[in-house]
Design a protein around this motif. Structure first.
Motif, PDB file in Angstrom:
ATOM      1  N   ARG A  32     -10.751 -12.328  -2.942  1.00 11.85           N
ATOM      2  CA  ARG A  32     -11.464 -11.371  -2.085  1.00 11.85           C
ATOM      3  C   ARG A  32     -10.491 -10.378  -1.458  1.00 11.85           C
ATOM      4  NH1 ARG A  32     -14.761 -15.404   1.689  1.00 11.85           N
ATOM      5  NH2 ARG A  32     -12.721 -16.425   1.526  1.00 11.85           N
ATOM      6  N   ALA A  33      -9.332 -10.883  -1.044  1.00 13.55           N
ATOM      7  CA  ALA A  33      -8.318 -10.003  -0.479  1.00 13.55           C
ATOM      8  C   ALA A  33      -7.806  -9.030  -1.535  1.00 13.55           C
ATOM      9  CB  ALA A  33      -7.168 -10.829   0.086  1.00 13.55           C
ATOM     10  N   ALA A  34      -7.671  -9.523  -2.766  1.00 15.19           N
ATOM     11  CA  ALA A  34      -7.193  -8.671  -3.853  1.00 15.19           C
ATOM     12  C   ALA A  34      -8.197  -7.564  -4.153  1.00 15.19           C
ATOM     13  CB  ALA A  34      -6.937  -9.513  -5.100  1.00 15.19           C
ATOM     14  N   GLU A  35      -9.483  -7.901  -4.180  1.00  9.50           N
ATOM     15  CA  GLU A  35     -10.514  -6.888  -4.438  1.00  9.50           C
ATOM     16  C   GLU A  35     -10.595  -5.886  -3.294  1.00  9.50           C
ATOM     17  OE1 GLU A  35     -12.345  -6.251  -7.151  1.00  9.50           O
ATOM     18  OE2 GLU A  35     -11.056  -7.764  -8.097  1.00  9.50           O
ATOM     19  N   LYS A  36     -10.447  -6.366  -2.069  1.00 15.21           N
ATOM     20  CA  LYS A  36     -10.483  -5.469  -0.914  1.00 15.21           C
ATOM     21  C   LYS A  36      -9.321  -4.481  -0.970  1.00 15.21           C
ATOM     22  CE  LYS A  36     -10.373  -5.480   4.153  1.00 15.21           C
ATOM     23  NZ  LYS A  36     -10.260  -6.329   5.377  1.00 15.21           N
ATOM     24  N   TRP A  37      -8.153  -4.978  -1.324  1.00 10.96           N
ATOM     25  CA  TRP A  37      -6.984  -4.104  -1.433  1.00 10.96           C
ATOM     26  C   TRP A  37      -7.166  -3.097  -2.566  1.00 10.96           C
ATOM     27  CZ3 TRP A  37      -3.526  -1.322   0.368  1.00 10.96           C
ATOM     28  CH2 TRP A  37      -2.363  -0.945  -0.322  1.00 10.96           C
ATOM     29  N   LYS A  38      -7.700  -3.541  -3.682  1.00 13.91           N
ATOM     30  CA  LYS A  38      -7.887  -2.649  -4.822  1.00 13.91           C
ATOM     31  C   LYS A  38      -8.865  -1.535  -4.503  1.00 13.91           C
ATOM     32  CE  LYS A  38      -8.564  -2.799  -9.828  1.00 13.91           C
ATOM     33  NZ  LYS A  38      -8.859  -3.672 -11.000  1.00 13.91           N
ATOM     34  N   ALA A  39      -9.820  -1.801  -3.614  1.00 18.44           N
ATOM     35  CA  ALA A  39     -10.826  -0.796  -3.250  1.00 18.44           C
ATOM     36  C   ALA A  39     -10.350   0.146  -2.149  1.00 18.44           C
ATOM     37  CB  ALA A  39     -12.106  -1.503  -2.800  1.00 18.44           C
ATOM     38  N   SER A  40      -9.202  -0.153  -1.543  1.00 18.58           N
ATOM     39  CA  SER A  40      -8.706   0.669  -0.439  1.00 18.58           C
ATOM     40  C   SER A  40      -8.150   1.993  -0.946  1.00 18.58           C
ATOM     41  CB  SER A  40      -7.601  -0.086   0.314  1.00 18.58           C
ATOM     42  OG  SER A  40      -6.939   0.781   1.225  1.00 18.58           O
ATOM     43  N   PRO A  41      -8.345   3.079  -0.184  1.00 19.34           N
ATOM     44  CA  PRO A  41      -7.727   4.365  -0.573  1.00 19.34           C
ATOM     45  C   PRO A  41      -6.203   4.325  -0.510  1.00 19.34           C
ATOM     46  CG  PRO A  41      -8.759   4.504   1.598  1.00 19.34           C
ATOM     47  CD  PRO A  41      -9.201   3.212   1.000  1.00 19.34           C
ATOM     48  N   LEU A  42      -5.652   3.302   0.132  1.00 22.77           N
ATOM     49  CA  LEU A  42      -4.204   3.145   0.205  1.00 22.77           C
ATOM     50  C   LEU A  42      -3.640   2.344  -0.968  1.00 22.77           C
ATOM     51  CD1 LEU A  42      -3.690   2.301   3.999  1.00 22.77           C
ATOM     52  CD2 LEU A  42      -3.286   4.492   2.854  1.00 22.77           C
ATOM     53  N   PHE A  43      -4.509   1.832  -1.825  1.00 25.21           N
ATOM     54  CA  PHE A  43      -4.068   0.969  -2.922  1.00 25.21           C
ATOM     55  C   PHE A  43      -2.997   1.670  -3.756  1.00 25.21           C
ATOM     56  CE2 PHE A  43      -4.478  -0.454  -7.381  1.00 25.21           C
ATOM     57  CZ  PHE A  43      -4.166  -1.797  -7.203  1.00 25.21           C
ATOM     58  N   GLY A  44      -1.866   0.972  -3.943  1.00 22.69           N
ATOM     59  CA  GLY A  44      -0.782   1.503  -4.749  1.00 22.69           C
ATOM     60  C   GLY A  44       0.056   2.558  -4.075  1.00 22.69           C
ATOM     61  N   LYS A  45      -0.159   2.796  -2.785  1.00 24.10           N
ATOM     62  CA  LYS A  45       0.542   3.877  -2.091  1.00 24.10           C
ATOM     63  C   LYS A  45       1.380   3.372  -0.921  1.00 24.10           C
ATOM     64  CE  LYS A  45      -3.086   7.119  -3.377  1.00 24.10           C
ATOM     65  NZ  LYS A  45      -4.140   8.045  -2.908  1.00 24.10           N
ATOM     66  N   THR A  46       1.811   2.127  -1.018  1.00 23.94           N
ATOM     67  CA  THR A  46       2.617   1.514   0.041  1.00 23.94           C
ATOM     68  C   THR A  46       4.068   1.960  -0.065  1.00 23.94           C
ATOM     69  OG1 THR A  46       1.176  -0.419   0.003  1.00 23.94           O
ATOM     70  CG2 THR A  46       3.306  -0.688   1.057  1.00 23.94           C
ATOM     71  N   LEU A  47       4.717   2.144   1.086  1.00 27.26           N
ATOM     72  CA  LEU A  47       6.131   2.510   1.143  1.00 27.26           C
ATOM     73  C   LEU A  47       6.977   1.275   1.393  1.00 27.26           C
ATOM     74  CD1 LEU A  47       8.322   4.810   1.305  1.00 27.26           C
ATOM     75  CD2 LEU A  47       7.959   4.737   3.788  1.00 27.26           C
ATOM     76  N   ALA A  48       7.950   1.014   0.521  1.00 32.75           N
ATOM     77  CA  ALA A  48       8.897  -0.089   0.723  1.00 32.75           C
ATOM     78  C   ALA A  48      10.056   0.401   1.575  1.00 32.75           C
ATOM     79  CB  ALA A  48       9.408  -0.593  -0.621  1.00 32.75           C
ATOM     80  N   GLN A  49      10.497  -0.445   2.528  1.00 36.12           N
ATOM     81  CA  GLN A  49      11.542  -0.001   3.450  1.00 36.12           C
ATOM     82  C   GLN A  49      12.688  -0.992   3.582  1.00 36.12           C
ATOM     83  OE1 GLN A  49       8.135  -0.084   5.309  1.00 36.12           O
ATOM     84  NE2 GLN A  49       7.957   1.991   6.076  1.00 36.12           N
ATOM     85  N   GLY A  50      12.418  -2.190   4.087  1.00 34.33           N
ATOM     86  CA  GLY A  50      13.483  -3.143   4.367  1.00 34.33           C
ATOM     87  C   GLY A  50      13.773  -4.056   3.196  1.00 34.33           C
ATOM     88  N   LEU A  51      15.019  -4.546   3.128  1.00 27.77           N
ATOM     89  CA  LEU A  51      15.448  -5.467   2.063  1.00 27.77           C
ATOM     90  C   LEU A  51      16.457  -6.453   2.627  1.00 27.77           C
ATOM     91  CD1 LEU A  51      15.812  -6.278  -1.016  1.00 27.77           C
ATOM     92  CD2 LEU A  51      17.698  -4.618  -1.036  1.00 27.77           C
ATOM     93  N   LYS A  52      16.266  -7.751   2.330  1.00 27.18           N
ATOM     94  CA  LYS A  52      17.243  -8.778   2.700  1.00 27.18           C
ATOM     95  C   LYS A  52      17.207  -9.897   1.668  1.00 27.18           C
ATOM     96  CE  LYS A  52      18.585  -6.710   6.427  1.00 27.18           C
ATOM     97  NZ  LYS A  52      19.917  -6.061   6.470  1.00 27.18           N
TER      98      LYS A  52
END
Length: 398
Positions: A44-64
């Motif tokens: 359900r979380a996966a489907e909700k994310w896929k339907a979001s207008p932000l899907f695939g548009k996340t910015l990666a920032q931190g790394l450790k």
């Protein structure tokens, strides 16, 4: 003359002087993404994310990295609340890499009042404790009463071991922009930079955290050392940052020397590397005026920096935004060198040492994302890259 040309002139001058060198061929891409793929076990979380207008548009920032060599990435929710996680573990799926919410999907759930809202900077110490610095602000909105905080998570024990919610005297709920953290387990203190971007003038500052007392205090609030240089503007590969106005960010990158005696920091919109003795920062009796008088200008940089890191020998590494690479400052010799360069290393953001001592950096084209110009449609365009650099040293935490 624009900032890009000025930076090129500066680097050429330093090359002539024999102080800086480039290493085009030596940086190796380890992971590359056009858009960030989340690994979500809840359908359900996966489907909700896929339907979001932000899907695939996340910015990666931190790394450790943890002691086992696992990589972790932060994705502060600058775009909005729909992103399924703000902290993730990088996991391999066939020949690809995905982001699995860490420590759990529930702790990353935006509706969880005690959960993680917008983690940008974090650290994993020598005991495999993850220090999560939660900005609280989602898509630039004011944070909730429990959102701006520091959470300590024991990776091996898989449990939270401590947290401190910051009051308004530590981080202003409208103005603050909690950026990054470094850790000194020997003294029991940690140091945090606050960029203070949601105010005009900015409200940058440093935060000193006492783990034993589980308390914090704010120092150097809105000073010339922790705010931006108001006259500073810059370009990346000839493109002005940002297209609709200048970027303004105060205290941003932070590093702690290997002997724990010196704290270093820079402002993102400025090119000065500052330092302070940590003995003064740990002493609550030292006044603000005494701290300001003790701030040292280490060097003027040929480029502004975002992420900082230090090794056990006292050297400081700085990402060089205008030079597509990484610089190294040697305090003992007062020598500045460029240790990595690649034309595709656009906006090198966060530096991280792997367990074997190799230094890595995550580049993310941050200015393009902020401008809304990032191309998420072409899989062959690497918007986000984790690079292995031609640097091997012991981390300050080692």
């Amino acid at each position: 003359m624009n900032a890009y040309k000025m930076a090129l002139i500066a680097i050429l001058a330093l090359n002539i002087a024999g102080n800086v060198f480039a290493a085009d061929q030596a940086s190796e891409p380890v992971v590359r993404w056009n858009s960030l793929p989340y690994k979500l076990d809840d359908s359900r979380a996966a489907e909700k994310w896929k339907a979001s207008p932000l899907f695939g548009k996340t910015l990666a920032q931190g790394l450790k990295f943890d002691s086992a060599g696992s990589m972790y990435v932060t994705t502060a929710r600058w775009g909005g609340p729909d992103m399924p996680a703000t902290v993730s573990k990088v996991v391999k799926a066939g020949d690809k890499y995905e982001l699995a919410p860490f420590p759990s999907a529930s702790l990353n759930d935006i509706s969880n009042l005690d959960g993680l809202k917008a983690v940008l900077g974090f650290e994993i110490d020598e005991k495999d404790v993850m220090w999560l610095l939660d900005q609280g602000h989602v898509a630039g909105q004011p944070s909730g009463p429990k959102d701006e905080k520091l959470v300590l998570w024991d990776i091996k024990a898989n449990k939270e071991i401590q947290r401190l919610v910051f009051g308004p005297e530590i981080s202003d709920k409208k103005c603050s922009f909690l950026n990054d953290v470094v850790v000194d387990n020997e003294s029991g203190f940690a140091y945090i930079v606050d960029s203070g971007i949601f105010g005009d003038p900015l409200c940058g500052g440093l935060i000193v955290y006492d783990r034993k007392a589980n308390s914090a205090r704010r120092v150097l609030n809105a000073t010339k050392f922790t705010n931006d240089d108001r006259n500073f503007s810059f370009a990346i590969n000839g493109r002005q940052v940002l297209k609709n106005g200048r970027m303004r960010t105060g205290a941003d990158g932070i590093a702690l020397s290997g002997d724990r005696k010196t704290l270093y920091w820079t402002s993102l919109t400025g090119n000065t590397l500052y330092s302070l003795p940590t003995t003064l920062l740990r002493d609550s009796k030292v006044s603000e005026s005494e701290l300001e008088a003790a701030v040292r200008v280490e060097t003027q940089l040929p480029s502004n920096a975002d992420g900082l890191a230090a090794d056990r020998d006292g050297n400081v590494y700085l990402t060089a935004l205008q030079l597509n690479g990484v610089l190294k400052w040697e305090p003992a010799t007062r020598r500045l060198t460029q240790v990595a360069y690649n034309p595709e290393m656009v906006w090198p953001d966060t530096l991280a040492f792997a367990p074997d001592g190799t230094l890595h950096v995550l580049s993310n084209h941050l200015h393009l994302w902020v401008d809304g110009d990032m191309d998420f449609t072409n899989p062959s365009v690497p918007n986000f890259t984790i690079w292995k650099l031609p640097v091997k040293a012991n981390s300050y935490l080692n």
